[in-house]
Design an enzyme around this catalytic site. Sequence first.
Site, PDB file in Angstrom:
ATOM      1  N   LYS A 188      70.783  89.157  76.958  1.00 18.26           N
ATOM      2  CA  LYS A 188      70.330  89.795  78.203  1.00 18.26           C
ATOM      3  C   LYS A 188      71.503  90.001  79.153  1.00 18.26           C
ATOM      4  O   LYS A 188      71.711  91.108  79.673  1.00 18.26           O
ATOM      5  CB  LYS A 188      69.286  88.916  78.887  1.00 18.26           C
ATOM      6  CG  LYS A 188      68.989  89.301  80.341  1.00 18.26           C
ATOM      7  CD  LYS A 188      67.928  88.456  80.988  1.00 18.26           C
ATOM      8  CE  LYS A 188      68.439  87.288  81.726  1.00 18.26           C
ATOM      9  NZ  LYS A 188      69.039  87.537  83.048  1.00 18.26           N
ATOM     10  N   ASN A 189      72.311  88.970  79.348  1.00 14.22           N
ATOM     11  CA  ASN A 189      73.349  89.045  80.379  1.00 14.22           C
ATOM     12  C   ASN A 189      74.575  89.827  79.944  1.00 14.22           C
ATOM     13  O   ASN A 189      75.466  90.088  80.748  1.00 14.22           O
ATOM     14  CB  ASN A 189      73.725  87.645  80.853  1.00 14.22           C
ATOM     15  CG  ASN A 189      72.563  87.004  81.612  1.00 14.22           C
ATOM     16  OD1 ASN A 189      71.590  87.680  81.963  1.00 14.22           O
ATOM     17  ND2 ASN A 189      72.644  85.704  81.830  1.00 14.22           N
ATOM     18  N   CYS A 242      66.345  84.341  95.484  1.00 12.65           N
ATOM     19  CA  CYS A 242      65.235  84.068  94.568  1.00 12.65           C
ATOM     20  C   CYS A 242      65.039  82.568  94.519  1.00 12.65           C
ATOM     21  O   CYS A 242      65.708  81.805  95.217  1.00 12.65           O
ATOM     22  CB  CYS A 242      65.540  84.628  93.177  1.00 12.65           C
ATOM     23  SG  CYS A 242      66.829  83.723  92.332  1.00 12.65           S
ATOM     24  N   ARG A 287      71.456  83.850  96.375  1.00  6.98           N
ATOM     25  CA  ARG A 287      71.998  85.012  95.644  1.00  6.98           C
ATOM     26  C   ARG A 287      72.665  86.023  96.578  1.00  6.98           C
ATOM     27  O   ARG A 287      72.332  87.189  96.629  1.00  6.98           O
ATOM     28  CB  ARG A 287      70.902  85.708  94.823  1.00  6.98           C
ATOM     29  CG  ARG A 287      70.036  84.840  93.974  1.00  6.98           C
ATOM     30  CD  ARG A 287      70.757  84.034  92.908  1.00  6.98           C
ATOM     31  NE  ARG A 287      71.316  84.797  91.829  1.00  6.98           N
ATOM     32  CZ  ARG A 287      70.653  85.096  90.709  1.00  6.98           C
ATOM     33  NH1 ARG A 287      69.409  84.723  90.571  1.00  6.98           N
ATOM     34  NH2 ARG A 287      71.225  85.777  89.751  1.00  6.98           N
ATOM     35  N   ASP A 310      72.471  78.070  83.093  1.00  8.44           N
ATOM     36  CA  ASP A 310      71.237  78.649  82.537  1.00  8.44           C
ATOM     37  C   ASP A 310      70.592  77.748  81.496  1.00  8.44           C
ATOM     38  O   ASP A 310      69.451  77.991  81.097  1.00  8.44           O
ATOM     39  CB  ASP A 310      71.516  80.029  81.927  1.00  8.44           C
ATOM     40  CG  ASP A 310      71.849  81.045  83.002  1.00  8.44           C
ATOM     41  OD1 ASP A 310      72.343  82.131  82.659  1.00  8.44           O
ATOM     42  OD2 ASP A 310      71.645  80.738  84.194  1.00  8.44           O
ATOM     43  N   ARG A 323      61.253  87.948  80.939  1.00  8.85           N
ATOM     44  CA  ARG A 323      62.429  88.652  81.485  1.00  8.85           C
ATOM     45  C   ARG A 323      63.639  88.480  80.568  1.00  8.85           C
ATOM     46  O   ARG A 323      64.527  89.311  80.527  1.00  8.85           O
ATOM     47  CB  ARG A 323      62.767  88.105  82.879  1.00  8.85           C
ATOM     48  CG  ARG A 323      61.744  88.401  83.940  1.00  8.85           C
ATOM     49  CD  ARG A 323      62.248  88.042  85.309  1.00  8.85           C
ATOM     50  NE  ARG A 323      63.562  88.663  85.562  1.00  8.85           N
ATOM     51  CZ  ARG A 323      64.216  88.540  86.710  1.00  8.85           C
ATOM     52  NH1 ARG A 323      63.707  87.802  87.681  1.00  8.85           N
ATOM     53  NH2 ARG A 323      65.384  89.120  86.884  1.00  8.85           N
TER      54      ARG A 323
HETATM   55  C1  EPZ Z   1      74.831  85.745  86.343  1.00  6.47           C
HETATM   56  O1  EPZ Z   1      74.216  85.849  87.612  1.00  6.47           O
HETATM   57  C2  EPZ Z   1      73.691  85.616  85.353  1.00  6.47           C
HETATM   58  N1  EPZ Z   1      72.849  86.800  85.418  1.00  6.47           N
HETATM   59  C3  EPZ Z   1      72.864  84.372  85.685  1.00  6.47           C
HETATM   60  O2  EPZ Z   1      71.848  84.256  84.687  1.00  6.47           O
HETATM   61  C4  EPZ Z   1      73.771  83.147  85.604  1.00  6.47           C
HETATM   62  O3  EPZ Z   1      73.033  82.001  85.962  1.00  6.47           O
HETATM   63  C5  EPZ Z   1      74.955  83.336  86.573  1.00  6.47           C
HETATM   64  O4  EPZ Z   1      75.648  84.568  86.266  1.00  6.47           O
HETATM   65  C6  EPZ Z   1      75.947  82.178  86.481  1.00  6.47           C
HETATM   66  O5  EPZ Z   1      76.442  82.077  85.189  1.00  6.47           O
HETATM   67  C7  EPZ Z   1      73.255  87.925  84.783  1.00  6.47           C
HETATM   68  O6  EPZ Z   1      74.308  87.982  84.191  1.00  6.47           O
HETATM   69  C8  EPZ Z   1      72.319  89.105  84.861  1.00  6.47           C
HETATM   70  P1  EPZ Z   1      77.111  84.566  90.031  1.00  6.47           P
HETATM   71  P2  EPZ Z   1      75.109  86.243  88.905  1.00  6.47           P
HETATM   72  O7  EPZ Z   1      77.437  85.743  90.864  1.00  6.47           O
HETATM   73  O8  EPZ Z   1      76.157  87.214  88.524  1.00  6.47           O
HETATM   74  C9  EPZ Z   1      77.239  82.700  94.340  1.00  6.47           C
HETATM   75  C10 EPZ Z   1      69.684  84.035  83.851  1.00  6.47           C
HETATM   76  O9  EPZ Z   1      68.850  83.109  83.874  1.00  6.47           O
HETATM   77  N2  EPZ Z   1      77.630  84.039  94.803  1.00  6.47           N
HETATM   78  O10 EPZ Z   1      78.131  84.047  89.066  1.00  6.47           O
HETATM   79  O11 EPZ Z   1      74.185  86.606  89.997  1.00  6.47           O
HETATM   80  C11 EPZ Z   1      75.782  82.676  93.905  1.00  6.47           C
HETATM   81  O12 EPZ Z   1      74.931  82.507  95.006  1.00  6.47           O
HETATM   82  C12 EPZ Z   1      70.480  84.348  85.089  1.00  6.47           C
HETATM   83  O13 EPZ Z   1      69.942  84.727  82.863  1.00  6.47           O
HETATM   84  C13 EPZ Z   1      78.036  84.210  96.141  1.00  6.47           C
HETATM   85  O14 EPZ Z   1      78.054  83.260  96.918  1.00  6.47           O
HETATM   86  O15 EPZ Z   1      75.768  84.834  89.217  1.00  6.47           O
HETATM   87  C14 EPZ Z   1      75.731  81.516  92.959  1.00  6.47           C
HETATM   88  O16 EPZ Z   1      75.571  80.328  93.711  1.00  6.47           O
HETATM   89  C15 EPZ Z   1      70.129  83.428  86.252  1.00  6.47           C
HETATM   90  N3  EPZ Z   1      78.376  85.458  96.559  1.00  6.47           N
HETATM   91  C16 EPZ Z   1      77.113  81.526  92.309  1.00  6.47           C
HETATM   92  O17 EPZ Z   1      77.940  82.349  93.143  1.00  6.47           O
HETATM   93  C17 EPZ Z   1      78.362  86.540  95.721  1.00  6.47           C
HETATM   94  O18 EPZ Z   1      78.715  87.658  96.163  1.00  6.47           O
HETATM   95  C18 EPZ Z   1      77.122  82.108  90.905  1.00  6.47           C
HETATM   96  O19 EPZ Z   1      76.615  83.400  90.997  1.00  6.47           O
HETATM   97  C19 EPZ Z   1      77.969  86.347  94.380  1.00  6.47           C
HETATM   98  C20 EPZ Z   1      77.612  85.090  93.942  1.00  6.47           C
END
Ligand code: EPZ
Length: 417
Positions: A22-23, A116, A121, A305, A397
Amino acid sequence: MDVIHVEGNGPLQGEVTIQGSKNAVLPILAATILIEGVCCLKNCPHISDVECMLNLLESVGCRICRDKDSLKVDASNLKETRLPKELVSSMRSSIILLAPLLSRCKEATLNYPGGCVIGERPIDIHLYLLKKLGAVFTSEEDFLKGRLKDFSGTTVHLTFPSVGATENGILAGVLAKGRTVLMNCAKEPEVRQLCQFLNSAGAKIDGIGTECLTIEGVERLYPVTYTIEADRIVAGTYLFSAVATRGRIGILNAPIADMEAAIAVARQMGCRIFEGSNCLEVWQPDRPTAVKKVKTMVYPGFPTDLQSVLLTTLSVSKGESVVEETIFSNRFKIVEELSRMGADIKTEGNCAYICGKNNLHAASLLAEDLRGGAALVLAGICAHGESFIGNSHFIERGYEDICRDFRMLGATIEKMR
Ligand code: EPZ
């Protein structure tokens, strides 16, 4: 109905084949917007997040054709740069369309994806990065509007190795003028696959797999065919399902090289794992032994995850454990539900403290997010008696058919009609 019915019936046994990631497929689908012509993606999972992304692509003018696990995306004629609010609100990773829309159409409008159940996020790192590359953003109510003359390459240091922000940076850099250097970027396998897809389409990305990516902007990208790799989180889900139920399973098409941290924890719990060319033979002969502490980390550390599924597994292990969640601010939602099944789990801040029990008892449960939902299904399989997991749409999802997969492993489980 949106309910999964499961009856705990002992150790899992059998073989399961892992779906496409998915990711990985989501950012690659977003990347097709950069390419005038027809891209073909193979091994795409049939999951609702992919359906949502396809609807988003069609909303901007892409033409989609699906044939079993293959998708053809024709982004020759884009006609819209405003993303439908209901689609963006239903899938936060829609934000990954921002850079490709700006790069191709010089503008993009979408509502803020919002937080969420697992955390706020925010998208500040995305916006910081895209502004450094030349985008200008304005806020109109809860809409974000981006405009661009051209992306111009520069060096950007990410304050946190955000997966999505890294992906947006890559999608902005590949057709930018000049060189883009992303420092402290994410190294997740899904980022690697996005880079590999783009390079096969004519991009020039160096440093793949490291925390520093160097992207030489090119004039255009060309349609390609690309096969999505297997989903490491789905594979990890079934790995820990064997551990939790003391089962003996084969995980076919497992992306072993991307699962080292999860495999290491399973081995510490007494699991015997034989690594084949692309399959894992997994055997948990006795009740799993609790690991003292596991901390979720960015790749290659233990993936956030898999944290929920690990909580379920530790709930039935021998001994005490601490799980520290360092990525998201609120990812212990299933603790309450597991406690209702007799699990001994307490949370304090971003740590969960688990004292393993010999077994759990069945209950009616509610999923609140994708990975938490999968962990509750596993808890139902571990428990004595019949459990019901509501809100199963969350699980759909990211899992093609979790009931089908667990039935392949001998579980008594069905989606109620
Ligand atoms: C990706 O989400 C994955 N989703 C998530 O999988 C996964 O948990 C996550 O990476 C971490 O590995 C997809 O790839 C579609 P991040 P993403 O930006 O990109 C903070 C699943 O279950 N952050 O690395 O949204 C954020 O709040 C999903 O498959 C900021 O502060 O994750 C979080 O605490 C859930 N500012 C941390 O970074 C930003 O601009 C990691 O988020 C962006 C992120």
